[in-house]
Scaffold this motif. Structure first.
Motif, short mmCIF file in Angstrom:
data_model
loop_
_atom_site.label_atom_id
_atom_site.label_comp_id
_atom_site.label_asym_id
_atom_site.label_seq_id
_atom_site.Cartn_x
_atom_site.Cartn_y
_atom_site.Cartn_z
N THR A 56 3.63 4.41 1.56
CA THR A 56 2.96 3.93 2.78
C THR A 56 1.49 4.32 2.73
OG1 THR A 56 3.30 5.99 3.97
CG2 THR A 56 5.04 4.33 4.17
N PRO B 248 2.02 -0.63 1.91
CA PRO B 248 2.09 -1.19 3.26
C PRO B 248 1.90 -0.11 4.31
CG PRO B 248 4.28 -1.00 2.31
CD PRO B 248 3.32 -0.60 1.24
N SER C 246 4.84 -5.40 4.77
CA SER C 246 4.20 -6.39 3.90
C SER C 246 3.02 -5.77 3.19
CB SER C 246 3.75 -7.59 4.74
OG SER C 246 2.59 -7.24 5.46
N PHE C 247 2.74 -6.32 2.05
CA PHE C 247 1.55 -5.91 1.31
C PHE C 247 1.10 -7.10 0.48
CE2 PHE C 247 3.72 -5.48 -2.74
CZ PHE C 247 5.03 -5.25 -2.36
N SER D 31 -2.19 -5.23 3.86
CA SER D 31 -1.22 -4.27 4.38
C SER D 31 -1.09 -4.38 5.89
CB SER D 31 -1.62 -2.84 4.01
OG SER D 31 -1.65 -2.70 2.61
#
Lengths: 274, 321, 439
Positions: free
Chosen positions: C178, C307, C313-314, C218
């Protein structure tokens, strides 16, 4: 003149300091050029093993032979032509003084302050329409035009101050104006002409804007333009860039050191007269 | 740097020796003028032609282009004064002009003031060996291309360059930084490159002017009990009016029309902080292909240079008479 | 004199009488179909490429070896210089092959050759359509649709490279999952007295656009960013998520995670610092994978910008390394043949992977060279597959218009570093610059 010792001491210190500030960038360039290619040396630091081969590499990648030849071709076209037509015009305006000479002179003088950037865009399209882009002509022709204000002004100032009676004497001998020009005035103008030649040579050699805009191939450029291209390509390799810059500077530096007296007086006079 | 010098000063101060009676001479000249008129114009023609074709015509075209919107390829559209309005409106362009004026401080004021100071301190031994060597050394920046000056100094200013090295050596490591990448220092740093280039020329010009001043003036001042300061302001400075005007003119034009140094060292960055009109014209014309906009800025630049330089010539001429 | 010059100039409005000089849309259809190669006569292909990346020259060498009648005449410049020169060079000194900067205006102004005929002849149109999408430009300069104006040498992707040794030193065993975790590693690096990130952002190069775009994907949606880049109607970069992304970048600047001289750092200097171990992370593209595998074998890892929340999502910038052919090129067929050869020849594909570090163009089932386990090249190729699965591929935000990089992103990102602009104002300034060219 009486100068106090303290003043002399202060003056010498200042002069030496100024000279150091002037020369240090050159030294830094040289020392950096000896570091291994592709590294980022820190400041002024003598390398463990000086890489003299950087100069050879830079000579090869910069294609120095071609660059020198190109600059030479440009010089050989620009300087004599400019000198010749400026001398004719200077002679006419300064010596013959036709009606309207003053207006013509003012028109030329107007161009003295002109920043090159002011005409570079139209020049580009003019050269494109003439099909001369990317050829040496694109540098040569505009430069001759751009030098005219200064060169004509310079030669006129010279002829204005030439004593009238020289011509009188020649005239009594039955010489035509043309013969008088070639046999009397031109030989007497050699000092003014050679100073002007030095100035035009330097300005042409160092011309950057025209080269960068009008000619994309470094092999068709002036030395300064070629240096710009070299930086554009190798600017990220500091030692190689420094070596290349020094090589490109070398011819000017050598010519300057040989003719330094003439250069200095030409540049000083050039500033004052201009 | 000094190729675009201006002014009407003549280096010579002695008068042309006149021989023969003035009356007959004047008549002879008049008669000859008429005869030679045609030939003279013929001799001027080649220079005039080169000047018209490669300077005046492009100048006129710059003015003409500036009223159009044109991308250099397709049809152009007449836009009147829009391009000029945009110069005032767009911070990029107006900012570039302000930057150029700021550069005058470095390109002009520093070399002239420092040059005056140095020349004044060394005029007592202007013919010594050291002074003669210094002529050669101080001229070096004048003969190398500005591009080379830009390359050298970019490296000196780098975060691991010599400027920071020197600062650290003298205990000022705290102010060390990437000079050309810092918003506050980029423009002064670029300006100092210009100062470095111009200093030698200005100093030597002023020194040459000082050596021409009649020493009797100084002696008289000393007898009157004037100190070095009064001497400088009462004698040296007024006598140098012409040289100062020349130095200022040359360097001001170099500042306003700067291109080479900026192109090489910062490309106008960081964040347009060192953007100057010359570079902006180049970018607009050849990269954005806004020929009309580039031309309007070019015209504005030419006008600005004239506006700044013409008043200086008055000073110059007064000094002459 | 002045008057006569004015008369000379004032004949007509600029551009009104030079239709004849407009670059011709030379149509390959008029050529013999069998001539879609380099023939047997000696040919010199004029190429104008970006300096500092060996991929193109390696490919040229290999091609010269396979087709001895062909020689390349190569001119190289740094990308910023090349970008500035592109419009002029394409018209007035037309190269057969040129590394293209942003291409929408170049294409819509007719400076680039329409490659559709070649695409049909060589069967490029049977490849996965997404490969060529970014190089299609319609007549208004919008990308994504329309004729094909360029080809890729490969398609590259960007993310975060890290120095494994230094990462171990700050306790990073695995790439962060993250953004918050990434932040904590940056802080750990800073605490350990290391430079967390050297990133080029000096001169004419706004390299902070790399991390910024990663952060945008991101926080937000890669598709929206692509719409903006492709100049879809009413697209804007000033969105809530983009502001959040820019604020995140700003927090990194303010925390001192970047080297303090990034505003004067060029690309080569960043690479040199990273290779010498003076930076824990850099944001860069897989075009460096081959180089890094050679220079710091086994010591480099790669991950995509993580993300915001785990599993979120990325995205990543993924764009072909575009090469185009000038509309006025002397040897268009041979140049097109070369572009086809890159995607289809086994040797060329091997070079694209080993030297270029990126995935080659071409049919989905085409030959792929074996890549060493544990190399960063293997990691970047795997990340490419992950991005494909996520639908997270974006073009580069600097490629939205011809001047948005030089006049929008670069100066404003430099201002962000100096604390002279806030995130919203940055995006608004970029949007204004974008609208001035999209109009």
């Amino acid at each position: 003149m009486i100068v106090s010792r303290r003043e002399t001491w202060l003056g010498r210190t200042m002069l030496i300091l100024l000279m150091a500030v002037t020369i240090l960038p050159f030294i830094s360039l040289f020392v950096t050029a000896l570091h291994p290619s592709g590294t980022y040396p820190s400041g002024l630091e003598w390398p463990e093993s000086p890489q003299w081969s950087n100069f050879v590499d830079a000579f090869k990648v910069a294609d120095m032979g071609t660059l020198l030849w190109s600059s030479f071709l440009i010089e050989i076209a620009v300087v004599p032509v400019s000198l010749f037509i400026a001398t004719l015009a200077g002679f006419a305006l300064g010596h013959l003084r036709p009606p309207g000479a003053r207006i013509i002179l003012v028109a030329f003088v107007l161009g003295l302050t002109l920043p090159r950037e002011g005409v570079i865009v139209p020049l580009y399209y003019q050269m494109r329409d003439l099909g001369l882009l990317n050829t040496r002509w694109a540098i040569i022709l505009p430069l001759i035009g751009l030098y005219m204000p200064f060169a004509v002004y310079w030669m006129r100032a010279h002829f204005v101050n030439m004593p009238e009676d020289i011509s009188e004497a020649a005239r009594i001998d039955g010489a035509s104006t043309w013969q008088m020009f070639w046999r009397v005035h031109v030989p007497l103008s050699m000092p003014a002409l050679s100073s002007l030649a030095i100035l035009l040579f330097l300005w042409t050699w160092n011309q950057f804007l025209l080269a960068v805009v009008l000619v994309s191939d470094p092999a068709q450029r002036t030395m300064a333009g070629a240096l710009g291209a070299f930086q554009g390509q190798w600017g990220t390799d500091i030692p190689l860039l420094c070596a290349g810059s020094l090589l490109i500077l070398a011819p000017t530096l050598i010519v300057f050191l040989v003719f330094q007296r003439q250069f200095v007086s030409a540049l000083l006079q050039g500033s004052l007269k201009g | 740097m000094n190729q675009r010098l201006t002014g009407r000063a003549s280096a010579r101060r002695e008068d042309t020796p006149a021989l023969g009676s003035p009356e007959s001479r004047r008549r002879a000249i008049k008669a000859r003028r008429l005869r030679r008129g045609g030939l003279a114009l013929l001799l001027v023609a080649p220079a005039a032609l080169a000047y018209i074709v490669f300077v005046l015509r492009p100048m006129a075209q710059s003015i003409q282009f500036s009223f159009y919107e044109w991308n250099g390829v397709t049809e152009s559209t007449w836009v009147g004064l829009d391009n000029y309005a945009a110069i005032l409106r767009e911070p990029e362009m107006s900012g570039s002009i302000l930057n150029a004026f700021q550069l005058i401080i470095y390109f002009s004021f520093i070399p002239v003031l420092l040059g005056l100071f140095t020349a004044n301190t060394i005029r007592g031994f202007a013919t010594s060996r050291l002074a003669i060597v210094s002529r050669t050394v101080l001229f070096l920046p004048q003969i190398i291309p500005l591009v080379a000056a830009g390359i050298m100094w970019s490296w000196l200013y780098a975060s691991n360059g010599m400027v920071n090295q020197v600062l650290e050596a003298i205990g000022l490591g705290g102010v060390a930084r990437a000079w050309l990448g810092d918003f506050d220092t980029a423009l002064p740093a670029v300006g100092l490159i210009g100062a470095w280039v111009a200093l030698g020329l200005c100093m030597l010009l002023l020194l040459a002017g000082m050596t021409k001043i009649d020493p009797a003036l100084y002696e008289a001042a000393r007898i009157d009990g004037a100190g070095p300061w009064r001497e400088f302001f009462a004698i040296t400075l007024p006598s140098l009016r012409q040289e100062i005007a020349v130095c200022v003119t040359v360097t001001v034009i170099a500042a306003l029309a700067s291109f080479d140094i900026i192109y090489i060292s910062t490309q106008g960055g960081p964040g347009n902080r060192t953007l100057v009109p010359g570079l902006e014209i180049y970018r607009l014309a050849f990269f954005n292909r806004e020929i009309g906009q580039a031309s309007a800025l070019a015209v504005a630049l030419m006008a600005l240079v004239l506006l700044v330089v013409l008043p200086l010539q008055r000073l110059n001429r007064e000094g002459d008479s | 004199m002045v008057a006569s010059a004015l008369v000379l100039a004032a004949c007509s409005a600029p551009g009104s009488n030079n239709d004849a000089e407009e670059p011709e849309e030379s149509a390959p259809a008029t050529e013999d179909a069998s001539a879609l190669d380099c023939g047997t006569e000696p040919v010199t292909l004029k190429a104008y490429i970006e300096t500092g990346f060996p991929l193109a020259t390696e490919l040229f060498d290999e091609f010269e070896a396979q087709y001895p009648n062909v020689t390349f005449d190569v001119r190289e410049d740094q990308f910023a210089v090349l970008t500035q020169n592109a419009p002029r060079v394409l018209v007035d000194d037309p190269p057969d092959l040129m590394r293209l900067p942003q291409m929408s205006e170049l294409a819509s102004d007719g400076l680039l050759l329409d490659l559709d005929e070649y695409a049909a002849a060589f069967g490029w149109d049977t490849w996965p359509a997404s490969q060529l999408e970014q190089m299609r430009v319609d007549d208004e300069g919008r990308r994504g649709n329309g004729p094909l104006y360029a080809m890729g040498l490969n398609f590259s992707m960007t993310g975060v490279f890290y120095n494994k040794e230094l990462a171990a030193q700050i306790g990073m065993e695995e790439p962060p999952a993250t953004l918050a975790e990434f932040d904590s590693y940056l802080q750990a690096a800073k605490d350990a007295g290391l430079v967390p990130m050297a990133q080029f952002n000096g001169g004419a190069t706004g390299g902070l656009a790399f991390p910024l775009q990663g952060l945008m994907a991101s926080y937000g949606d890669a598709g929206e960013i692509n719409d903006w880049i492709y100049q879809q109607p009413d697209a804007t970069i000033v969105t809530d998520t983009n502001v959040q992304a820019t604020e995140h970048l700003q927090s990194w600047i303010e925390a001192g995670y970047f080297a303090d001289d990034i505003n004067s750092m060029d690309y080569a200097m960043m690479m040199s610092r990273f290779i010498e171990g003076n930076s824990v992370f850099i944001f860069n593209g897989d075009w460096e994978s081959g180089n890094l595998d050679a220079q710091m074998p086994g010591n480099v890892g790669f991950f995509l910008m993580p993300p915001v929340e785990e599993g979120g999502s990325f995205g990543a910038m993924s764009a072909p390394l575009t090469y185009g052919i000038s509309a006025n090129a002397a040897n268009p067929a041979c140049a097109a043949f070369f572009l086809d050869w890159i995607a289809t020849n086994d040797e060329a594909r091997t070079i694209a992977v080993e030297i270029g570090g990126s995935h080659p163009m071409g049919p989905a089932d085409a030959f792929m060279p074996a890549v060493a386990e544990g190399s960063v090249t293997a990691e970047t190729l795997a990340a490419g597959a992950a991005i494909g699965a996520q639908d997270g591929a974006m073009d580069f935000i600097a490629n939205a218009t011809g001047s948005v990089y030089a006049e929008g992103w670069t100066p404003n990102l430099q201002k962000l570093v100096a604390g002279e602009i806030d995130p919203t104002a940055l995006l608004e300034a970029v949007q204004a610059e974008y609208e001035s060219s999209v109009g």
